[in-house]
Design an enzyme around this catalytic site. Structure first.
Site, mmCIF file in Angstrom:
data_model
loop_
_atom_site.group_PDB
_atom_site.id
_atom_site.type_symbol
_atom_site.label_atom_id
_atom_site.label_comp_id
_atom_site.label_asym_id
_atom_site.label_seq_id
_atom_site.Cartn_x
_atom_site.Cartn_y
_atom_site.Cartn_z
ATOM 1 N N SER A 75 36.594 7.384 4.113
ATOM 2 C CA SER A 75 35.422 7.617 2.998
ATOM 3 C C SER A 75 34.903 6.213 3.992
ATOM 4 O O SER A 75 35.099 5.200 4.227
ATOM 5 C CB SER A 75 35.893 7.108 1.592
ATOM 6 O OG SER A 75 34.889 6.652 1.205
ATOM 7 N N ARG A 127 15.452 52.849 19.243
ATOM 8 C CA ARG A 127 16.219 51.722 19.486
ATOM 9 C C ARG A 127 14.843 50.668 18.529
ATOM 10 O O ARG A 127 13.429 50.329 18.818
ATOM 11 C CB ARG A 127 15.573 50.728 21.064
ATOM 12 C CG ARG A 127 16.216 51.439 22.151
ATOM 13 C CD ARG A 127 16.323 51.246 23.301
ATOM 14 N NE ARG A 127 16.447 50.038 23.747
ATOM 15 C CZ ARG A 127 15.644 49.422 23.933
ATOM 16 N NH1 ARG A 127 14.632 49.740 25.350
ATOM 17 N NH2 ARG A 127 15.072 47.957 24.600
#
Length: 527
Positions: A302, A341
């Protein structure tokens, strides 16, 4: 007017490369490298070269053209991903500018061969094929890490097959279980994920349909060059050869707007992220300070608190597990693609698929590291198992009492005893003793006295033939009415057995063995 910090930032050289600054879950992973811009560029070039070789194999292109294209495609360093990305805005995909550059590179080697670059194909053929190549390369790494994880979990499950701990449901203690069974469950999910990804990987197909899925251009080129009219089966043979050149599966049809391969992969990736997320969620819970049953082998520090050893690997896996399902939802949404497409549906897949691969790749890497170094603390598991004063075995006591009093009365007695244990902080054995005595007095017609807990400073002795519940529980005094025939007494030895959580593990050990036998002959999994 911008501040000094903003001015200094504006002067810094601009670099659009995503190194994973905000993505520690996949930063510096093998999957990140495979799926990065350089990895995609490599795959795009591989797809183009393979297409020319496939045509040459069928007599649709000269062998020297295939050799020239393959040689030029083997030099990805000659192409700048950033420049290609900027030029891609004009056509909406990176294949168009890449084809122009590759054609120029081939022309520098063999002017005639340049005409065969990308011939007959469309951009989606190349980008889809490249994407499948990227996915295969990424999945090979993911599968290797899942195998490592499964092997580590196998060893842990076997070692802790009979290590007792509290089973928890809806956040609360339920009944005893074993850590081995919990780990076997984690491993079962990992194996499930590996099987799904293996199946999907084997089915990832090459893409080749030409402008609208008919491969008509290849027929047209063959006719234009004076050859015989191509047979209708030309497209199928070309698909098969292209698949062989790339190492991908051969599809039955071009799948420009039939996105089954991507959707299947999305589901498998989401499942894998969730499977690893389950493991991470349990590690995060069991490594809480107040539980302390697990800890990561190398916890993270930490910036503010020197004492912290955070479960970083599990944290990163949990973060990935929350993101991948949303990405998969986008990929599923692209199934609804219009025409032969589509506009937009196909384009929407690119980034979510890459990010899902990265996140799963990072999670698999972290899971392999976490499980290899996981620290197990059986003494804390036992302390927590005893923390409720015996409540963890009330299910067993109800079953035992039911044979003596009937189910409803047994449940009433245990509800009363459990309530006293919870509210007054006394041991379940003492609460059960008092509740049984009150029930006996009630059956005998005597007024039911309020149960009183024994004085903790002076626990009376209990002999093996005394109808009490456990050591530390007061035996009936001489003034206590004789037990009625309806509620026979519990011998102390039997009650001690019933209250022992380590003696109430059901089929936990057998289930561990059953789970580990599932892949015991897998040569890939280290034992």
């Amino acid at each position: 007017m911008p501040g000094a910090e903003a001015s200094q930032a504006a002067e810094l050289p601009y670099d659009a490369a995503d190194m994973g600054l905000l993505a520690p879950s996949w930063a510096d992973s093998e999957v990140a490298a495979v799926t990065g811009d350089a990895g995609y560029l490599r795959a795009l070039l591989d797809a183009e070269a393979a297409l020319t070789r496939a045509q040459a194999a069928l007599g649709l292109a000269p062998e020297r053209a295939a050799a020239a294209v393959t040689a030029a495609a083997a030099e990805p360093h000659r192409h700048d991903p950033r420049t290609l990305a900027l030029r891609a805005r004009a056509a909406g995909n990176p294949v168009v500018p890449l084809v122009a550059d590759l054609t120029a590179a081939v022309a520098g080697r063999d002017a005639e061969a340049a005409a065969y670059v990308h011939r007959g194909a469309t951009s989606q053929d190349i980008l889809d094929t490249a994407t499948m190549l990227v996915c295969v390369r990424a999945l090979d790494t993911v599968l290797a890490d899942l195998t490592r994880t499964a092997g580590a979990l196998r060893r842990t499950a076997a070692e802790h097959r009979d290590t007792p701990m509290a089973g928890r449901t809806l956040t609360q203690h339920a009944v005893p279980t074993t850590f081995g069974l919990k780990v076997a469950g984690w491993r079962s999910l990992v194996v499930d994920a590996r099987e799904r990804l293996t199946s999907v990987r084997a089915a990832l197909p090459v893409q080749l349909g030409g402008a609208a899925g008919t491969l008509a251009a290849f027929h047209a080129y063959a006719e234009a060059e004076g050859g015989p009219v191509p047979a209708p089966g030309l497209g199928g043979r070309l698909l098969a050869r292209y698949a062989a050149e790339t190492g991908l599966a051969e599809p039955a049809l071009p799948w420009h707007a039939l996105r089954t391969p991507v959707a299947d992969l999305a589901g498998a990736l989401a499942f894998t992220a969730g499977a690893l997320g389950k493991l991470a969620a349990d590690v995060l819970t069991l490594s809480r300070t107040e539980l302390g049953e697990l800890s990561e082998g190398s916890g993270g520090g930490s910036s503010a608190m020197p004492h912290k050893a955070n479960p970083v690997r599990a944290t990163l896996i949990a973060a990935a597990a929350r993101q991948v399902p949303g990405l998969a939802a986008v990929l599923y949404g692209s199934l609804a693609a219009e025409d032969e497409r589509p506009a937009g549906a196909w384009h929407a897949e690119w980034q979510p698929l890459r990010e899902a691969l990265r996140l799963v790749g990072g999670a698999a890497r972290d899971a392999a590291e976490l499980t290899a170094e996981l620290r197990v603390h059986p003494h804390r598991m036992r302390q927590n198992l005893d923390a409720t004063g015996g409540l963890v075995v009330t299910e067993r006591l109800v079953a035992a009492l039911t044979a003596l009093t009937g189910r409803d009365e047994a449940r009433r007695i245990m509800d009363t005893a459990a309530r006293r244990t919870t509210q007054e902080g006394i041991e379940l054995a003492a609460a059960l003793h008092d509740t049984l005595e009150a029930a006996r007095r009630h059956e005998d017609g005597a007024p039911a006295e309020a149960p009183t807990a024994p004085a903790p400073s002076d626990p009376p002795a209990v002999s093996s033939d005394t109808p009490a519940v456990s050591s530390g529980t007061p035996a009936p005094s001489s003034g206590t009415p004789a037990p009625s025939p309806g509620i026979p007494p519990f011998p102390a030895a039997r009650l001690r057995q019933l209250l022992d959580p380590t003696d109430y593990l059901g089929s936990a050990g057998a289930f561990v063995d059953r789970a580990l036998a599932r892949t015991e002959n897998d040569p890939q999994e280290p034992v």
